[in-house]
Write an enzyme that holds these catalytic residues in place. Sequence first.
Site, PDB file in Angstrom:
ATOM      1  N   GLU A 120       0.904  -1.221  -0.151  1.00  0.00           N
ATOM      2  CA  GLU A 120       0.017   0.071  -0.034  1.00  0.00           C
ATOM      3  C   GLU A 120       0.974   1.144  -0.058  1.00  0.00           C
ATOM      4  OE1 GLU A 120      -3.057  -0.009   3.004  1.00  0.00           O
ATOM      5  OE2 GLU A 120      -2.799   2.237   3.186  1.00  0.00           O
TER       6      GLU A 120
ATOM      7  N   CYS B  97      -3.110   7.110   5.330  1.00  0.00           N
ATOM      8  CA  CYS B  97      -3.137   6.927   3.810  1.00  0.00           C
ATOM      9  C   CYS B  97      -4.320   7.237   3.097  1.00  0.00           C
ATOM     10  CB  CYS B  97      -3.006   5.347   3.630  1.00  0.00           C
ATOM     11  SG  CYS B  97      -3.539   4.420   5.015  1.00  0.00           S
TER      12      CYS B  97
END
Lengths: 527, 527
Positions: free
Chosen positions: B267, B304
């Site tokens: 990620e 994120c």
Amino acid sequence: MKSPLTGTSVIGYSRGQGETPAGQAVHASSGAKLEPIYLSATPEEVDQAVELAATASPLYSKLTGKERGAFLRAIAAELEAVVDDIAERGTLETGLPDARLRGETGRTTGQLRLFAALVEEGSWVDARIERAQPERQPLPKVDIRSMLKPLGPVAVFCASNFPLAFSVAGGDTAAALSAGCPVVVIAHHAHPGVAEIVAQAILRAALATGMPEGVFSLLYGGGPAVGIPVVQHPAIQAVGFTGSRHGGTALMAAAASRPQPIPVYAEMSSVNPVVILPGALERGEAALAEAFFNSLVLGVGQFCTNPGLVFLPDGMGLVFLDRLKQLVGTSMPGVMLSEGVAQAYVDAVDAFANSEGVETVGRSAAPNGTGPGAAAIFSVSVRRFLEDDLLQSEIFGPAALIVRGSLAEIEATIPELEGQLTATIHGTEAELAHHSALVAALANKAGRVIFNGFPTGVEVCHAMVHGGPYPATSDGRSTSVGTMSIQRFVRAVCYQSFPDAILAPELQDANPLGIWRTEEGKRLPPP
Amino acid sequence: MKSPLTGTSVIGYSRGQGETPAGQAVHASSGAKLEPIYLSATPEEVDQAVELAATASPLYSKLTGKERGAFLRAIAAELEAVVDDIAERGTLETGLPDARLRGETGRTTGQLRLFAALVEEGSWVDARIERAQPERQPLPKVDIRSMLKPLGPVAVFCASNFPLAFSVAGGDTAAALSAGCPVVVIAHHAHPGVAEIVAQAILRAALATGMPEGVFSLLYGGGPAVGIPVVQHPAIQAVGFTGSRHGGTALMAAAASRPQPIPVYAEMSSVNPVVILPGALERGEAALAEAFFNSLVLGVGQFCTNPGLVFLPDGMGLVFLDRLKQLVGTSMPGVMLSEGVAQAYVDAVDAFANSEGVETVGRSAAPNGTGPGAAAIFSVSVRRFLEDDLLQSEIFGPAALIVRGSLAEIEATIPELEGQLTATIHGTEAELAHHSALVAALANKAGRVIFNGFPTGVEVCHAMVHGGPYPATSDGRSTSVGTMSIQRFVRAVCYQSFPDAILAPELQDANPLGIWRTEEGKRLPPP
């Protein structure tokens, strides 16, 4: 320019003009050239095909499962209507017998209908619902609902050895179209005429069921000129391939070097080990040899599941080996798929025959018994097998290597094998229970583990796994056969706090499609 | 050599000796060095950890779901017992507040227990059964049964911004352990002390529940010295990572260059676009600005899912912008996770501020209002946004770019965005219905689409998708949060013609575990 003597790519609902000859099919047994010459898609035509797929993608992806199912069923019906043409052209191009081509067409229409039923029913999207809990402490829970959605346009490469089931309307195409992805197919140079017949059937089905232009295109041309540019086109979102390790790894590299890397599902190389335990020999060595040999030479050994590696315990199996020697000695060479396949087979068999420590169990006594399509069986010690990487490589054709060692040595060798599509064990139930570590080691290396059977013959069903760890496939997490292969071309997307009316029917409160869903972690049947 | 003033890796049930210093944590706000110095794992220790994982793998993978569940629950309980230590050390190492560290510990124990419940119940293995039909024409059907099986040892990299939930005992570790995969964790240099506390908790749980040695190890050391060698070790079968695009792509390259390439779930980067439609402004511009700003500065923007990109229709939103300017002007800079993160933030904000066509909407009026952790909001025209790739890049911290254009221009821009973890749309239900193509375009770019909310705050549940197309993640087909993430670390294996007693309980006729299964394509509840 296109002429009656040339064939060109199918770009959406039009034909391309083509460019340089992409090759000409040859008669598999005589080597005579078959009309027409197929012209390679131009760079502009490659772009057009992918751009049409990209344009079709949002339209096609939002069709209902019933609409996509109707398209798949129409393809199946159109294919059945031209099965005579397929068989006629297919026998010329591939050397495969008429019955095989008709049977493979049946398998292809069967898998199209299996996928149609899957998407018509609709539960495959794995709908998951978590309802809002505004009063939850310490934080409220928001409404979250997920389902599988199509990735976008998919590139599918045809396989040399399955002109129907792993080609234009084959498994990857069926899975991608079912998932809601437009498909750009790259024809195989060995059977361009069958590709054309199948493509026309798909186009008729697409027009009859009102599919958006670009849901399907077929491109002729080689890897560097057409295949790689398709894989590197930014609109392509996944790749399906069945073929050589060389070809598959080239596509993996092309996909990985894109600004946006994409998944590649390449089925490449497998020797499909078979472990024979003493109990299997005690049951009847000659019968075991005959069953194994039938699997080895089926389709001239040109199956990805061909059993090319046999582990046989030391000091046993004399009758098994004698019978094999007899069978291979009296066998006649078969016609292979193409000149390239035939030459590669002869070269690979020669390399094995000349490897240190490799003995010949048997070869055909026919006049061309060391030529293309002639069966060959070798043996080697497990020690030598472990020393020479060549001996783990796939021979595409009716050749097998028998590895001899103690049961302990054989068991210790399994973890050293590369990834495989299949692994097979022959023995008694008591032996299977006793050798659970061996079974686990085989399962760790393969997608399918077979007991007292042979790997050729892949059932198209919901439980089939035709895939396995690298290099059997580039992505061992997926299958190319059976309905699980729809998972290749989807990803889950979740919707947070969406109004019920805006959600896809699969996620709406009333469950209007009547599908199985998971609500707060509990599986619930249709209402 | 190990001394009371040094910390070393956890290799199975032993401690390593270490080698050169891998770094020393620093007090997040004062910059003072924190004892002890952590020593990098030696190459031999890296090998030992992975070899122990490989040895544990067949033992651990065959434990029952209930046994694995007990291990996960024991980890959760051990973590709760040391939450004070975690909070104490964590506030020093990360600058995150005490409440956040305790809350994140709760999220971590919650997800461990959610996975425990999943594997204890057992239906997640997707058991599929197709029974033999020996009488079928033209060919008999063999018995085929498939289920999901663990891939083998997994490497998990800790994230800088989630010292608990995406670190040693975080989502990837929980998913891998649930799937039946041993885990080798690589600690993050910014919070080595928290890593040690959590690792000790896992070890106590592993010992208490009788897990095989090697089911868990923790390695200290940088990417080149430890991380890359772990990823390239032949026994490692998958990689989980949360961090920078640079780090993630380095791991992707390392995994792809192995003789056997393996999946990498990295990620990496997401700007989480937010589209504001006129109806959302009409509802109240100031309130919308406040809600957006709260999401932007939550955790000093170090999520994120931080909303870094806002599309605002031309000629609207004056009050929204004024209120934002006021909020950012009066905001105080926060303490960032590390010196490196803080410096990268200042540099990225400077680069945006100095880009052609970029205007400053507002920056903090505090004395250090252009320094680390100070919020910043910019605006730019959609035309200019499309011309400058820099403006699509992620600024890790509390900064956002507002893109102005007509609704048509905004809609046309969505397909040009890179892949995202989330995409958000604000408006009325009528607008949502009217802009279905915009919603579909956003869903095509992201793993989660949010209506009238903000992306920060990721619910750990069965329907969550925390993932998205590249470069949000390296593999957009998976999620790193929620129970679907177990699918990262498994592949389906099928068994052909196996005797019932030899099959795993999940596949036996009697369904002794009482799980949901699919038989001949039909979903069936437990008996």
